[in-house]
Design a protein around this motif. Structure first.
Motif, PDB file in Angstrom:
ATOM      1  N   SER A 190       0.647  -1.136  -0.133  1.00 26.81           N
ATOM      2  CA  SER A 190      -0.072  -0.183   0.106  1.00 26.81           C
ATOM      3  C   SER A 190       0.862   1.400   0.184  1.00 26.81           C
ATOM      4  O   SER A 190       1.955   1.136   0.507  1.00 26.81           O
ATOM      5  N   PRO A 241       0.372  -3.468  10.597  1.00 25.14           N
ATOM      6  CA  PRO A 241      -0.520  -4.546  10.603  1.00 25.14           C
ATOM      7  C   PRO A 241      -0.460  -5.252  12.132  1.00 25.14           C
ATOM      8  O   PRO A 241       0.328  -4.792  12.960  1.00 25.14           O
ATOM      9  N   GLU A 248       1.104 -14.114   9.019  1.00 25.88           N
ATOM     10  CA  GLU A 248      -0.092 -14.121   8.242  1.00 25.88           C
ATOM     11  C   GLU A 248       0.049 -15.376   7.348  1.00 25.88           C
ATOM     12  O   GLU A 248      -0.812 -15.865   7.034  1.00 25.88           O
ATOM     13  N   ASP A 375     -13.630  -8.950  -1.480  1.00 27.84           N
ATOM     14  CA  ASP A 375     -12.521  -8.730  -0.544  1.00 27.84           C
ATOM     15  C   ASP A 375     -11.485  -8.467  -1.649  1.00 27.84           C
ATOM     16  O   ASP A 375     -10.367  -7.837  -1.329  1.00 27.84           O
ATOM     17  N   THR A 442      -3.468   1.029  -3.464  1.00 24.88           N
ATOM     18  CA  THR A 442      -3.910  -0.204  -2.822  1.00 24.88           C
ATOM     19  C   THR A 442      -2.911  -1.367  -3.091  1.00 24.88           C
ATOM     20  O   THR A 442      -1.992  -1.225  -3.906  1.00 24.88           O
ATOM     21  N   ALA A 464      -6.227  -5.752  -3.482  1.00 26.09           N
ATOM     22  CA  ALA A 464      -7.018  -5.798  -2.002  1.00 26.09           C
ATOM     23  C   ALA A 464      -7.384  -4.368  -1.702  1.00 26.09           C
ATOM     24  O   ALA A 464      -6.800  -3.439  -2.289  1.00 26.09           O
ATOM     25  N   ARG A 465      -8.162  -4.305  -0.557  1.00 26.49           N
ATOM     26  CA  ARG A 465      -8.361  -2.880   0.127  1.00 26.49           C
ATOM     27  C   ARG A 465      -6.998  -2.510   0.410  1.00 26.49           C
ATOM     28  O   ARG A 465      -6.291  -3.230   0.875  1.00 26.49           O
ATOM     29  N   GLU A 468      -4.656  -3.836   3.419  1.00 30.23           N
ATOM     30  CA  GLU A 468      -4.934  -5.272   3.835  1.00 30.23           C
ATOM     31  C   GLU A 468      -3.939  -5.982   2.974  1.00 30.23           C
ATOM     32  O   GLU A 468      -4.221  -7.204   2.419  1.00 30.23           O
ATOM     33  N   GLU A 469      -2.637  -5.727   3.163  1.00 32.08           N
ATOM     34  CA  GLU A 469      -1.627  -6.802   2.661  1.00 32.08           C
ATOM     35  C   GLU A 469      -1.780  -8.240   3.233  1.00 32.08           C
ATOM     36  O   GLU A 469      -1.691  -9.152   2.700  1.00 32.08           O
ATOM     37  N   SER A 470      -2.179  -7.980   4.736  1.00 32.71           N
ATOM     38  CA  SER A 470      -2.527  -9.742   5.198  1.00 32.71           C
ATOM     39  C   SER A 470      -3.127 -10.455   4.646  1.00 32.71           C
ATOM     40  O   SER A 470      -2.960 -11.608   4.234  1.00 32.71           O
ATOM     41  N   MET A 471      -4.210  -9.838   3.993  1.00 36.97           N
ATOM     42  CA  MET A 471      -4.977 -11.075   3.340  1.00 36.97           C
ATOM     43  C   MET A 471      -4.474 -11.317   2.142  1.00 36.97           C
ATOM     44  O   MET A 471      -4.683 -12.370   1.634  1.00 36.97           O
TER      45      MET A 471
END
Length: 492
Positions: A190, A241, A248, A375, A442, A464-465, A468-471
């Protein structure tokens, strides 16, 4: 350690061997240098060797999660004090920064051993790595094809087994494009996640992010743990995060709602291999329990391209002007394409530039609304497989057509002619999917899940949003487990 053994391990595995004293940092470096000697003459990935600096560092007591791991920097923005940062340009070939970039310092603090810098197109402006200064970087999967750009040298070095991780940056797709071309994992964080300082507050109005290209998902995650976080004076400060990104990768993602599309946002053709890669990935995701629906955000892709190109023109003009002040470079020290782009930027009215930049907010809002329903957003990374070397060079007829306008500094004539806009839009035809992430700030990633019958890699792309790197890392690790690409290696 033999070269063959070295090539089989990712960065974290190599660092673990050093930590256990089963191998030394010096031995890892010599394995990397040996592999470089084998393949770099064929692929032209490394353009600035730093062997003695690396050998001296490898003798030190290194600490950190990547202690002793051989590493390569991209030859732009990733400043190493006292070492040339050429940006692939004759104008900068004697420029030596006096301090490390924050990106570089954080990597050094993690224990890496930097032994060179990798090839990039002039000023990182193109989606193919073929600068006049150093020549073309060739794709290890097929030497007649490009690595993409602008982090093409880094991608080639990782794909060829010289290093497991290499520095990269992404202002319009420059991490994800070469990752897709070279069968690697390419992750774009991001906006504001990684500091661009101290030389820059933001690069390309915040469109550009620094990170790496890797073979394994976990290396990318662990490196972002090292790099993430604002530095003093940075214009962006993004929430950290909840857990480390490496953690993650060990957590299964929730059941995701994923939208997908294979249509080019600028209504140009998409190769059947790239379409098939997305369709196959959609089926794989469904088999994992995710919900996958064909849909696209309500965003005008032509408007995104237009606003991106105006920023691009303006920043080329500013960079060329800055280079001439800093290095004393002449106009002729830049490639003709760069000079044309700079003239376009100088001729673009300031109000028009500001208006185009203001429209980024509308794109971000629309994508944000889309992410209220989904998502992730899945597309091809590229609209075409890796191009042949030389095929993306500006045709002679176009060069002849703009030369009189360039010679007479008639930028407004260039704008009216439409030649440059047409050429720039055509260049985006191969890479129409990646710029949306840059403009909206993003996080996104290219995952190597498909190969053509001829053996060229094809990447699939997820957005991703914001934040929201984790997702993305959770899903990437799940995909890596389901369809491992670790053992898919070019024969070079």
């Amino acid at each position: 350690m033999s070269v063959a053994e070295y090539q089989q391990l990712d960065g974290l595995a190599l660092a673990e061997l050093v930590r256990k004293k089963e191998v030394s940092a010096a031995e890892l470096l010599e394995a990397a240098l040996a592999r470089s000697a084998q393949v770099n003459p064929k692929i032209n990935a490394i353009v600035t060797p730093m062997h003695e600096i690396a050998r001296d560092r490898a003798k030190q007591n290194l600490d950190g999660p990547f202690a002793g791991v051989p590493f390569l920097l991209k030859d732009i923005q990733e400043d190493y004090a006292g070492v040339t940062t050429s940006a692939g340009s004759r104008a900068f070939q004697n420029y030596r920064p006096t301090q490390h970039a924050h990106f570089v310092q954080r990597l050094l603090d993690s224990g890496v051993v930097v032994f060179g810098k990798t090839n990039t197109p002039e000023l990182a402006l193109k989606g193919t790595t073929e600068p006049e200064l150093f020549g073309a970087t060739r794709n290890p999967w097929n030497l007649d094809h490009s690595t993409g750009g602008s982090s093409g040298g880094s991608a080639a070095a990782v794909a060829a087994g010289i290093v497991p991780i290499a520095g990269a940056s992404d202002g319009g797709g420059s991490i994800r494009i070469p990752a897709a071309c070279c069968g690697l994992f390419g992750f774009r964080p991001s906006r504001g996640r990684v500091s661009a300082g101290p030389a820059f507050g933001e690069v390309w109005e915040g469109a550009s992010s620094e990170h790496v290209i890797t073979r394994s998902v976990r290396d990318s995650a662990a490196i972002l743990d090292v790099l993430q976080g604002a530095a003093s004076g940075d214009p962006f400060r993004i929430a950290p995060p909840e857990r480390s990104y490496l953690e993650e990768t060990q957590r299964a993602p929730k059941k995701l709602r994923i939208a997908f599309s294979t249509r080019s946002p600028i209504d140009m053709g998409v190769d059947p291999h790239c379409i098939a890669a997305v369709q196959d990935t959609a089926r794989l995701l469904e088999s994992m329990g995710h919900t996958v629906i064909e849909d696209t955000p309500k965003i005008d892709g032509h408007a995104v391209a237009e606003c991106f190109l105006k920023m691009y023109f303006g920043h080329v003009a500013a960079t060329v002007a800055s280079a001439r002040k800093i290095t004393g470079a002449r106009e002729s020290d830049f490639e003709m394409d760069t000079r044309v782009l700079a003239l376009m930027g100088r001729s673009l009215p300031a109000g028009e530039y500001v208006e185009a930049h203001a429209r980024w907010n509308g794109f971000a809002r629309a994508l944000g609304e889309f992410h209220q329903q989904y998502d992730l957003y899945l597309t091809p990374t590229l609209a075409q497989p890796a191009a042949r070397i030389g095929s993306q060079i500006t045709p002679l007829a176009e060069r002849i057509g703009v030369w009189p306008l360039l010679a007479l500094n008639l930028g407004k004539g260039l704008l009216r002619s439409g030649l440059v806009q047409k050429s720039a839009l055509n260049s985006l035809a191969r890479v129409p999917f990646t710029q949306l992430s840059n403009i909206t700030g993003t996080p996104s990633m290219s995952v190597p899940l498909h190969w053509t019958k001829a053996g060229l890699p094809i990447g699939v792309h997820f957005i991703a949003r914001f934040g929201e790197e984790s997702m993305l890392f959770q899903l990437a690790a799940q995909l890596e487990q389901a369809r491992p690409w670790k053992d898919k290696r070019p024969s070079i």
